[in-house]
Write an enzyme that holds these catalytic residues in place. Sequence first.
Site, PDB file in Angstrom:
ATOM      1  CE  LYS A  77      -2.606  -0.618   3.628  1.00 23.11           C
ATOM      2  NZ  LYS A  77      -2.104  -1.916   4.110  1.00 23.11           N
ATOM      3  NE  ARG A 137      -4.285  -0.833   9.746  1.00 23.56           N
ATOM      4  CZ  ARG A 137      -3.182  -0.145   9.425  1.00 23.56           C
ATOM      5  NH1 ARG A 137      -3.258   0.931   8.682  1.00 23.56           N
ATOM      6  NH2 ARG A 137      -2.008  -0.557   9.841  1.00 23.56           N
ATOM      7  NE  ARG A 146       6.917  -2.925   5.686  1.00 24.33           N
ATOM      8  CZ  ARG A 146       5.623  -2.642   5.765  1.00 24.33           C
ATOM      9  NH1 ARG A 146       4.871  -2.602   4.694  1.00 24.33           N
ATOM     10  NH2 ARG A 146       5.088  -2.413   6.929  1.00 24.33           N
ATOM     11  NE  ARG A 202       6.477  -0.088   9.850  1.00 20.26           N
ATOM     12  CZ  ARG A 202       5.284  -0.010   9.247  1.00 20.26           C
ATOM     13  NH1 ARG A 202       5.181   0.510   8.032  1.00 20.26           N
ATOM     14  NH2 ARG A 202       4.199  -0.444   9.849  1.00 20.26           N
ATOM     15  NE  ARG A 205       1.958  -4.194  11.380  1.00 18.71           N
ATOM     16  CZ  ARG A 205       2.816  -3.946  10.381  1.00 18.71           C
ATOM     17  NH1 ARG A 205       3.989  -4.539  10.361  1.00 18.71           N
ATOM     18  NH2 ARG A 205       2.506  -3.130   9.420  1.00 18.71           N
TER      19      ARG A 205
HETATM   20  P1  AMP Z   1       0.904   1.112   8.860  1.00 15.32           P
HETATM   21  O1  AMP Z   1       2.126   1.883   8.510  1.00 15.32           O
HETATM   22  O2  AMP Z   1      -0.308   1.551   8.047  1.00 15.32           O
HETATM   23  O3  AMP Z   1       1.093  -0.376   8.825  1.00 15.32           O
HETATM   24  O4  AMP Z   1       0.531   1.492  10.375  1.00 15.32           O
HETATM   25  C1  AMP Z   1       1.421   1.207  11.440  1.00 15.32           C
HETATM   26  C2  AMP Z   1       0.655   1.194  12.763  1.00 15.32           C
HETATM   27  O5  AMP Z   1       0.060   2.478  12.985  1.00 15.32           O
HETATM   28  C3  AMP Z   1      -0.508   0.209  12.829  1.00 15.32           C
HETATM   29  O6  AMP Z   1      -0.092  -1.115  13.155  1.00 15.32           O
HETATM   30  C4  AMP Z   1      -1.354   0.839  13.934  1.00 15.32           C
HETATM   31  O7  AMP Z   1      -0.783   0.625  15.210  1.00 15.32           O
HETATM   32  C5  AMP Z   1      -1.218   2.321  13.620  1.00 15.32           C
HETATM   33  N1  AMP Z   1      -2.269   2.752  12.664  1.00 15.32           N
HETATM   34  C6  AMP Z   1      -2.104   3.175  11.378  1.00 15.32           C
HETATM   35  N2  AMP Z   1      -3.290   3.481  10.820  1.00 15.32           N
HETATM   36  C7  AMP Z   1      -4.232   3.247  11.767  1.00 15.32           C
HETATM   37  C8  AMP Z   1      -5.651   3.354  11.816  1.00 15.32           C
HETATM   38  N3  AMP Z   1      -6.360   3.751  10.749  1.00 15.32           N
HETATM   39  N4  AMP Z   1      -6.267   3.028  12.963  1.00 15.32           N
HETATM   40  C9  AMP Z   1      -5.595   2.632  14.048  1.00 15.32           C
HETATM   41  N5  AMP Z   1      -4.267   2.470  14.085  1.00 15.32           N
HETATM   42  C10 AMP Z   1      -3.572   2.784  12.948  1.00 15.32           C
END
Ligand code: AMP
Length: 218
Positions: free
Chosen positions: A13, A88, A127, A160, A171
């Site tokens: 994404k 999400r 990654r 990360r 996750r």
């Molecule tokens: P990502 O980079 O999109 O994988 O997001 C990393 C982390 O940020 C996720 O595992 C959540 O802890 C938090 N996060 C990102 N977007 C959301 C969302 N829409 N709602 C809740 N937590 C989020």
Amino acid sequence: MRLVLVGPPGAGKGTQAEFIAENFGIPKISTGDIFRANVSGGTDLGKLAKKYMDAGDLVPDEVTNAMVRDRLAQPDAKDGFLLDGFPRNVAQAGELDRMLDELGAPLSVVLDLDVDFDEVVKRLSGRRTCKSCGHVWHLEYDPPKVAGICDRDGGELYQRDDDQPETVRHRLEVYHLQTEPLIGFYREAGRLVAIDALGPVEDVTERAIGALTPFANS
Ligand code: AMP
């Protein structure tokens, strides 16, 4: 175009969001990036979000929704945007619909990046992210020219915390339980377009742009 990208963690994404946003001239709004910037900056929001992020859990909806509401009110989002990582869960999707109703600007389309489970695990574990520009590389699929260094700006690459194997598993569970139902939600609403997200990055980008072009300016 007002666009949402959905798909499991590791579907690509973030990578595709950069190319798609550039192609259609809209800002990319990634909730994960905004949270990470707040963690690095040591803000109150960052301190709160970090606990959830490190565990691979979702940050509470009230916090996330308020952050997105503020971001969508910025002038650059007036004529369209790409949301990466939000919504999400179905409650966030309902809240997004309400925000957009208030702005009189409904979603144009939701793009689902479809990829199988084993592939996602491989992608997440390889990654590496640039500390300064946030660009995402992959040890196997898209390696930088010099190991550990970003080709774009020479920044240091890091893994990360939430891409460590144990957290990745959690996750994916969170995705399955909370985020996957969104696909049905948007399909029933007639807003979903799905593409196969397997294969070279450029091929997926081409597929994505092809699928989205009919929705440009809508
Ligand atoms: P990502 O980079 O999109 O994988 O997001 C990393 C982390 O940020 C996720 O595992 C959540 O802890 C938090 N996060 C990102 N977007 C959301 C969302 N829409 N709602 C809740 N937590 C989020």
